[in-house]
Design an enzyme around this catalytic site. Structure first.
Site, PDB file in Angstrom:
ATOM      1  N   THR B 321       0.832  -1.210   0.000  1.00 30.81           N
ATOM      2  CA  THR B 321       0.000   0.000   0.000  1.00 30.81           C
ATOM      3  C   THR B 321       0.868   1.262   0.000  1.00 30.81           C
ATOM      4  O   THR B 321       0.685   2.136   0.843  1.00 30.81           O
ATOM      5  CB  THR B 321      -0.934   0.032   1.236  1.00 30.81           C
ATOM      6  OG1 THR B 321      -0.102   0.059   2.422  1.00 30.81           O
ATOM      7  CG2 THR B 321      -1.853  -1.150   1.293  1.00 30.81           C
ATOM      8  N   ASP B 438      17.105  -4.025  21.452  1.00 34.27           N
ATOM      9  CA  ASP B 438      16.315  -3.506  20.332  1.00 34.27           C
ATOM     10  C   ASP B 438      14.950  -4.146  20.323  1.00 34.27           C
ATOM     11  O   ASP B 438      14.831  -5.316  19.972  1.00 34.27           O
ATOM     12  CB  ASP B 438      17.075  -3.788  19.035  1.00 34.27           C
ATOM     13  CG  ASP B 438      16.368  -3.283  17.802  1.00 34.27           C
ATOM     14  OD1 ASP B 438      15.333  -2.618  17.920  1.00 34.27           O
ATOM     15  OD2 ASP B 438      16.868  -3.556  16.693  1.00 34.27           O
ATOM     16  N   GLU B 475       8.328  -2.337  13.172  1.00 39.65           N
ATOM     17  CA  GLU B 475       9.489  -1.571  12.697  1.00 39.65           C
ATOM     18  C   GLU B 475      10.465  -2.505  12.027  1.00 39.65           C
ATOM     19  O   GLU B 475      11.089  -2.173  11.018  1.00 39.65           O
ATOM     20  CB  GLU B 475      10.151  -0.852  13.883  1.00 39.65           C
ATOM     21  CG  GLU B 475      11.250   0.133  13.487  1.00 39.65           C
ATOM     22  CD  GLU B 475      12.655  -0.463  13.538  1.00 39.65           C
ATOM     23  OE1 GLU B 475      13.617   0.292  13.308  1.00 39.65           O
ATOM     24  OE2 GLU B 475      12.810  -1.673  13.788  1.00 39.65           O
ATOM     25  N   GLU B 476      10.600  -3.688  12.590  1.00 40.55           N
ATOM     26  CA  GLU B 476      11.599  -4.628  12.074  1.00 40.55           C
ATOM     27  C   GLU B 476      11.260  -5.125  10.676  1.00 40.55           C
ATOM     28  O   GLU B 476      12.089  -5.692   9.996  1.00 40.55           O
ATOM     29  CB  GLU B 476      11.756  -5.811  13.044  1.00 40.55           C
ATOM     30  CG  GLU B 476      12.284  -5.434  14.431  1.00 40.55           C
ATOM     31  CD  GLU B 476      13.708  -4.859  14.395  1.00 40.55           C
ATOM     32  OE1 GLU B 476      14.286  -4.719  13.308  1.00 40.55           O
ATOM     33  OE2 GLU B 476      14.219  -4.532  15.492  1.00 40.55           O
ATOM     34  N   GLU B 484       2.890   3.633   8.327  1.00 41.69           N
ATOM     35  CA  GLU B 484       1.449   3.610   8.044  1.00 41.69           C
ATOM     36  C   GLU B 484       0.726   4.707   8.823  1.00 41.69           C
ATOM     37  O   GLU B 484      -0.184   5.352   8.307  1.00 41.69           O
ATOM     38  CB  GLU B 484       0.857   2.236   8.366  1.00 41.69           C
ATOM     39  CG  GLU B 484       1.389   1.117   7.485  1.00 41.69           C
ATOM     40  CD  GLU B 484       1.306   1.423   5.994  1.00 41.69           C
ATOM     41  OE1 GLU B 484       0.189   1.689   5.504  1.00 41.69           O
ATOM     42  OE2 GLU B 484       2.353   1.419   5.310  1.00 41.69           O
ATOM     43  N   ARG B 585      17.264  11.667  17.184  1.00 41.46           N
ATOM     44  CA  ARG B 585      17.347  10.414  17.922  1.00 41.46           C
ATOM     45  C   ARG B 585      18.535  10.523  18.866  1.00 41.46           C
ATOM     46  O   ARG B 585      19.486  11.238  18.592  1.00 41.46           O
ATOM     47  CB  ARG B 585      17.474   9.225  16.980  1.00 41.46           C
ATOM     48  CG  ARG B 585      18.762   9.209  16.192  1.00 41.46           C
ATOM     49  CD  ARG B 585      18.761   8.190  15.049  1.00 41.46           C
ATOM     50  NE  ARG B 585      18.413   6.857  15.492  1.00 41.46           N
ATOM     51  CZ  ARG B 585      18.611   5.756  14.765  1.00 41.46           C
ATOM     52  NH1 ARG B 585      19.184   5.834  13.575  1.00 41.46           N
ATOM     53  NH2 ARG B 585      18.241   4.578  15.204  1.00 41.46           N
ATOM     54  N   HIS B 604      19.977  -8.282  16.987  1.00 41.46           N
ATOM     55  CA  HIS B 604      18.951  -9.095  16.299  1.00 41.46           C
ATOM     56  C   HIS B 604      19.119 -10.604  16.509  1.00 41.46           C
ATOM     57  O   HIS B 604      18.593 -11.384  15.719  1.00 41.46           O
ATOM     58  CB  HIS B 604      18.898  -8.768  14.799  1.00 41.46           C
ATOM     59  CG  HIS B 604      18.198  -7.467  14.521  1.00 41.46           C
ATOM     60  ND1 HIS B 604      17.779  -7.120  13.251  1.00 41.46           N
ATOM     61  CD2 HIS B 604      17.830  -6.438  15.314  1.00 41.46           C
ATOM     62  CE1 HIS B 604      17.208  -5.925  13.291  1.00 41.46           C
ATOM     63  NE2 HIS B 604      17.230  -5.488  14.527  1.00 41.46           N
ATOM     64  N   SER B 679      28.068  24.359 -12.455  1.00 37.96           N
ATOM     65  CA  SER B 679      28.443  25.349 -11.453  1.00 37.96           C
ATOM     66  C   SER B 679      27.580  25.206 -10.210  1.00 37.96           C
ATOM     67  O   SER B 679      26.379  24.919 -10.301  1.00 37.96           O
ATOM     68  CB  SER B 679      28.284  26.753 -12.046  1.00 37.96           C
ATOM     69  OG  SER B 679      28.171  27.697 -11.000  1.00 37.96           O
ATOM     70  N   ASP B 717       5.314  29.421  13.691  1.00 36.94           N
ATOM     71  CA  ASP B 717       4.968  28.723  12.447  1.00 36.94           C
ATOM     72  C   ASP B 717       6.135  28.785  11.468  1.00 36.94           C
ATOM     73  O   ASP B 717       6.441  27.804  10.780  1.00 36.94           O
ATOM     74  CB  ASP B 717       3.717  29.333  11.809  1.00 36.94           C
ATOM     75  CG  ASP B 717       2.435  28.798  12.445  1.00 36.94           C
ATOM     76  OD1 ASP B 717       2.531  27.978  13.383  1.00 36.94           O
ATOM     77  OD2 ASP B 717       1.339  29.194  12.004  1.00 36.94           O
ATOM     78  N   HIS B 740      12.906  14.741   1.063  1.00 40.34           N
ATOM     79  CA  HIS B 740      13.685  15.809   1.692  1.00 40.34           C
ATOM     80  C   HIS B 740      14.878  16.097   0.785  1.00 40.34           C
ATOM     81  O   HIS B 740      15.661  15.197   0.482  1.00 40.34           O
ATOM     82  CB  HIS B 740      14.155  15.338   3.073  1.00 40.34           C
ATOM     83  CG  HIS B 740      14.466  16.430   4.033  1.00 40.34           C
ATOM     84  ND1 HIS B 740      15.453  17.356   3.795  1.00 40.34           N
ATOM     85  CD2 HIS B 740      13.935  16.767   5.234  1.00 40.34           C
ATOM     86  CE1 HIS B 740      15.510  18.209   4.829  1.00 40.34           C
ATOM     87  NE2 HIS B 740      14.590  17.866   5.716  1.00 40.34           N
ATOM     88  N   TYR B 751      21.296   2.869   6.218  1.00 38.34           N
ATOM     89  CA  TYR B 751      21.595   3.363   7.557  1.00 38.34           C
ATOM     90  C   TYR B 751      22.235   4.748   7.551  1.00 38.34           C
ATOM     91  O   TYR B 751      22.117   5.494   8.519  1.00 38.34           O
ATOM     92  CB  TYR B 751      22.558   2.411   8.281  1.00 38.34           C
ATOM     93  CG  TYR B 751      21.966   1.078   8.646  1.00 38.34           C
ATOM     94  CD1 TYR B 751      20.632   0.975   9.040  1.00 38.34           C
ATOM     95  CD2 TYR B 751      22.739  -0.065   8.627  1.00 38.34           C
ATOM     96  CE1 TYR B 751      20.103  -0.264   9.389  1.00 38.34           C
ATOM     97  CE2 TYR B 751      22.212  -1.295   8.987  1.00 38.34           C
ATOM     98  CZ  TYR B 751      20.893  -1.398   9.361  1.00 38.34           C
ATOM     99  OH  TYR B 751      20.363  -2.610   9.722  1.00 38.34           O
TER     100      TYR B 751
END
Lengths: 801, 801
Positions: B321, B438, B475-476, B484, B585, B604, B679, B717, B740, B751
């Protein structure tokens, strides 16, 4: 001041009175010596203070001392009470925000704004700006820009700036004119179409009138048989191919103007494999019955032809810089990669020339098929009649694409309280020739609106929010000036823009008002037009609303004047469809029930002069004034109302109707709906969510503490951002700059607005789909996107935390 | 109250005094009969009123009458003056907004928040939530969600809700385990890798430990020669192919874990034509020197292996999705169209198993080439040594993809003044097994943060803005829960989100603090860590800032602790990279200068237990408390400061450095730069614009009237939307959800964070480009986009009108 103040006052008063009646206490002095004590309470304080003058000696001194203490206490109490009372009054009288708008003052200023607009002034503006041709990218259009800038400053705007961009425009080659020929078997041109329109009286000495051409046409001299494809719509091409077995591949196509945007005709011709396309104005589409040709009436003369761009930009703006403003440093695509540029030659002709091409066509015409009104027997082609069998048509097109500097003029009135909220009134300035109607009837209206706002400013008024006035350039070349500015300012606009009101041609008929807008503006349009007078003769004292209502009622299910969806073809496109800013357009229009011609007969011809407006469309200039009042009144209310006059209930209502209508369209295929498990339930459920959310939102508005500027701002933000919530950054399939999930220009006619365009396009012609399963999967995907978007929009209306 | 009030008071006072000294006027009465008049001004009023008691008769009456008038006037003046004075005091004393934040109160509450966080509580939370495996989509992970919801409500959050999505997850087939074999010429499996890790002590009775697997691996049993490709990086594959002439097409690839995200290794293997890929943990990358294996130390045992997803989602969230939340009604792509799903089998193994595969490989190994520390001679392959020539490797992978329900827990503290501004603290809950590090070290920290905020609430505190706490699921499996929810709430978040603070694993080493964040948060991080104590033994009274600074200074040019760019691989991705919300973070980390292993050794594996934290990483739980204080302090300050603590100057500074650095990268190709006229001037000019705009903005902040809630909101703002201004809805090339323009995960290692990623990717490996002209054109296009974006961001900081 509220009741609490009075209560506190009374309490204080009574306690002060209790203090002055200490008769039973041992240290009390005698009663007041003077005559009857006044009943005026405040003054009784002074009479109180005349008691103990005879008191003397120790006792007396003690008494005096004690009474003095009492007096002191009394005085401290009184002074304190008075100070406290004053304090409370001051506290309560001070507005929570010093500049809280006063509603009645604001509506008084609205009245003054509307009354300040003068028909004569509009006439003068129109006269002034239509003397010379001012095509985008020309010296004269820059001159008008400079003049507008100067006058807006004189009118009193806070700032006015000129904002240039370097965009791709398209001009005929001056040394190699464009024309169409019939060539004989020896290659000789036995007939050529005219190189220019006959110049109207009074303009004989004007140079720089660009001849009719299709901007951005490919260059070339294709030769081939001529095939007539009616309006050049998708259905016209498919009818030709499927029902009549005629393939246009390798031929030159001739279509009549009207019904759909010319760029769509060109795209269809390209997809069908045509080598070139000729477009002509048929009297059936460009002449009103019983009206004479210009200059004796407002019909299109036989020598007139419709200029216009033939791009398929889908909202990209400058074809070489899609998504980014065309600044000096901006990277430009090569011409071969430019967005929406046609790959075949295109040319427009008038009906005098069209007759020559059409009357010689071969082939058969079935009965009742594409009946036009030209006095020739229409033929389908290809080929010419037997007499001219060996003849072909040749197009001679030498039009050049050229990166050219254009200029927007941007004026501002800074908002007093919320300078970071923008209400924009924008319309274009560039014209194909004089622009008597398109766009200068609109530009004159903007000019007068700015003048009238200037008058308010001189009276000390300043709007709550910032007003932005724009004179766009290069609208005729694909909405480029407005789109580049939207791209340039996208980050500001998406956070700050409240609404965009468009100001293209203010008049296209003599019948009544026409408004296309986003659903949340319906209510404001109705409210405002009730405060404006009808411009029609014999309707003095009748409101514009009533006059409009009488002439164009919605439909059976709604007793109000009709308002339509926004399509495209004018400068609101980037603001509404790409950025999700609430938008509206308003103009005076014809009677659609009886007047069947497209737009207006002289559209984009040299005959769009000042005189055609002055003599025929609006001799008193009251219709233009009424349009100015609508456009100006809208931006006034949007900029100055404490609460944004946006009606989210109306949006929810409209969504319900659009959902019904798209579901009905799908229901034409009940078997496939069942087979592929297609359901609109999620969309209807989302519509229900937004209806509830909108109702609750309006209820909360009723109890909003309007004295709390943050609470007001928070709800205004919800109102403002509702339109933004319909934007999907992923865009519509294949149309990345059409991002509004509820509204987009039709894929088949840029002028028309389609609701739920993603679903609509997925359903379009689905019967003939090569892979029905895949096609219906796409329908399902689009329903899911629509449902999500409406549901997400509903969430924006719920309390924010 | 300001000086003006005092001045008004004195003026009134002196005018009142002038009124009471009318001695020279004809109608004046005699002097006061009483003793020496008091010098206390206010009380002299009462002595004044004792004059004309003897007056009588007509004259006297007149006099009395007239003196009465004077007295009346006097009294009116006095009463009016007092009322006016009170009014003025009241007017001025009333704050423009009743709830203007009190800065010192806020910092007192911050202190209480930080002090409220208890190491013991964190320990208990960690113990509680690491007893059982709680893989995403399992019953146990839902139970923990319910428990968190319940406890957050008990802690005092205003609302807590469970938000489900149905996303694509991937599990091993319980009846057909995954493993790798060496098969002989008869097809017999002569060696099989282990089916599970040895279970750590104390957890022997735990069921539902998922064996090591690569989530979303394709199914299959490919067989082939084995080729070792070091870390599986782009450069490893190209070195293999170009320098050594080895093609991996049709072979099975074996790579060691580390350096880059495993999904990138899988993508590279697919692009190189491999049939399958095996990943192993090399002791060189997963064992620290001088440290024992778990449970005697914190190194990875030979039987341990790293689980993990091998997707290449590029920010899409649920693979089926993309762009929309995975709700019940949402349209889902077919598995074959799912985003980022690998097309080949993938499997992870530990080093005990890896030895068996590696030691039998044929081929030669050049000196100094890919030196690992496994006690075998590395070979390049393909094929096995002569002794085992006819042997091949077979992968047996039966992992299933499955649409599964996941649950986010979302808690809220409603903002008192700006409920429509959100500050989010989010971290995931799902773990591969127990999640000792984790993610539960992070989840325990969030839990304690919520508890501590609850304590503040019980003291009557409420933040200015809304606080949102999130416990993400899955998350994993590709950051699915957080992505979502971001998709679901995108329209709210883009208008309202102030910042997102991420809370994944709170500890990965025992050395010092590690912070990755957007440049505008640097200053806040420094300010805050100065208010937090170091958790290190022997550093009582030393601030976290000092402790951190001492251990990890920035670089030579800056005397402050190092802060890095955000990469990806955790839940901030959708918030920062897709939506443009300022993000940060923070965690405790190792000493990068001396500790070379990837992440942390047991990463993990089943050995991520509560005990590994309690015994080795943070026995006092003070390091976790410090991390809690950083994360909690950040959201406190962002939610409660009247002015948002975002430093736009710092953003401008960082942009300058990134621009320098990307220009230097391009300058490695000076000839091409010249030939193709590349340039960076436009980018440098944009950086200069934003530096000036930022400086001016901070100057205006100094003179901001903080008592005016609208002016404060307007500047806030601007601060909030600066990050948003770097978002390009068109996304990066081929990565539509990475929007971004300044930051994106590296295309070669998810990563790592890359600055100006569009330019970087265009320059990547440009030497080897097949069409250099086209490649350099793309560089120019990307420079143009970057320049526009930075310039547009600068405009958002200028005065709004």
């Amino acid at each position: 001041m509220d009741h609490r103040v009075l209560i506190v006052f009374l309490l204080l008063w009574s306690s002060a009175h209790r203090m002055k009646e200490p008769s039973s206490t041992p240290h009390s002095c005698s009663q007041d010596q003077e005559g009857p004590s006044t009943t005026m309470a405040p003054l009784s304080y002074s009479s109180q203070s005349r008691r103990c003058v005879e008191a003397s000696g120790t006792y007396g001194f003690t008494m005096r001392k004690e009474s003095r203490i009492i007096r002191w206490i009394r005085w401290i109490v009184i002074v304190t009470a008075l100070l406290l009372l004053g304090f409370i009054i001051g506290w309560c009288a001070k507005p929570t925000h010093p500049n809280t708008a006063n509603k009645s003052t604001s509506s008084q200023y609205l009245k003054e704004l509307l009354e300040g607009m003068q028909p004569d002034q509009i006439k003068q503006h129109l006269r002034k700006f239509t003397r010379l041709p001012h095509l985008a990218g020309t010296e004269q259009n820059l001159r008008y820009a400079e003049q507008i800038m100067k006058e807006w400053l004189e009118f009193g705007l806070d700032t006015v700036e000129m904002v240039p961009y370097d965009v791709l425009l398209s001009y005929p080659n001056k040394s190699q004119p464009n024309y169409i020929s019939i060539v004989d078997q020896f290659g000789s041109e036995v007939f050529n179409t005219s190189l220019a329109e006959p110049v109207p009286e009074g303009y004989e000495d004007v140079s720089d009138i660009v001849p009719p051409y299709s901007a951005f046409s490919a260059k070339g001299q294709p030769e081939g048989d001529l095939v007539y494809v009616n309006y050049g719509r998708t259905e016209d091409f498919s009818q030709l191919e499927k029902e009549m077995g005629i393939n246009v591949t390798g031929n030159i196509v001739i279509v009549r103007y009207g019904k759909i945007f010319r760029g769509n005709k060109v795209k269809n011709a390209m997809l069908a494999g045509a080598k070139g396309i000729i477009m002509f104005s048929d009297p059936a589409d460009y002449c009103a019955a019983g009206v004479q040709s210009y200059p004796d009436g407002w019909n299109l003369p036989g020598g007139g032809a419709q200029r216009g761009n033939v791009l398929n930009l889908n909202g990209a703006g400058d074809p070489l810089t899609p998504g980014y403003p065309a600044k000096e440093y901006t990277y430009r695509l090569g011409l071969e990669d430019g967005v929406g540029l046609p790959k075949i030659p295109v040319h427009p002709i008038g009906y005098d020339d069209a007759i020559h091409l059409l009357k010689n066509m071969g082939g058969q015409i079935p009965p009742n098929y594409w009946k036009g009104t030209l006095d020739v027997s229409y033929r389908i082609g290809p080929g010419f009649t037997d007499d001219f069998k060996s003849q072909k048509v040749r197009m001679n097109i030498h039009t050049n694409n050229q990166v050219t500097r254009i200029y927007n003029v941007i004026g501002r009135i800074r908002g007093a309280l919320e300078p970071d909220r923008y209400v924009i009134l924008g319309g274009h300035r560039d014209a194909w020739v004089f622009g008597g109607i398109d766009p200068m009837s609109g530009a004159a209206v903007v000019h007068e609106t700015v003048r009238s706002f200037g008058l308010l400013l001189s009276k000390g008024w300043r709007p709550r929010r910032t007003l932005v006035f724009a004179s766009w350039d290069a609208e005729e070349f694909g909405l480029q000036g407005s789109t580049e500015w939207a791209e340039d300012n996208a980050k500001l606009l998406q956070e700050r823009a409240v609404a965009y009101i468009n100001a293209d041609s203010a008049i296209e008929g003599m019948y009544t008002l026409r408004v296309d807008c986003t659903p949340s503006l319906h209510t404001l349009v109705y409210d405002l037009t009730k405060q404006i007078g009808s411009p029609e003769e014999g309707e003095e004292g009748v409101s514009l609303y009533e006059s409009w209502h009488k002439r164009d009622n919605w439909t059976n299910d709604r007793d109000a004047p009709r308002i339509s969806k926004l399509g495209s073809g004018s400068d609101f496109e980037a603001y509404f469809i790409r950025l999700g800013i609430a938008a509206a357009r308003a103009r005076y229009t014809k009677n659609k029930k009886t007047e069947w011609y497209s737009s207006y007969p002289v559209y984009h011809s040299v005959y769009e002069t000042f005189e055609i407006v002055e003599k025929f469309y609006d001799p008193t200039f009251k219709r233009l004034r009424a349009v100015a009042q609508v456009r100006g009144g809208l931006v006034f209310q949007l900029a100055d109302s404490q609460l944004l006059p946006l009606d989210v209930n109306q949006y929810a209502d409209s969504l319900g109707k659009y959902a019904q209508s798209i579901a009905q369209l799908a229901q034409r295929h009940p078997e496939e709906m069942k087979m592929y498990e297609v359901s609109f339930d999620s969309l209807f459920s989302a519509v229900e969510n937004i209806s509830i959310a909108a109702r609750d939102f309006h209820e909360r508005l009723q109890t909003l503490n309007r004295a709390d500027p943050l609470q007001v701002r928070i709800m205004n933000d919800q109102l403002m951002y509702l339109e933004r919530a319909f934007i999907d950054p992923l865009g519509l399939p294949g149309r990345p700059f059409y991002r509004h999930v509820i509204f987009a220009p039709s894929s088949h006619n840029k002028y028309a607005g389609e609701s739920f365009p993603g679903i609509y396009d997925a359903l379009f012609d689905i019967k003939n789909s090569a892979d029905p399963e895949k096609a219906w999967e796409e329908v399902k995907r689009q329903i899911s996107i629509a449902a999500f978007t409406v549901h997400a929009a509903a969430m924006t209306l719920t309390p924010p935390a």
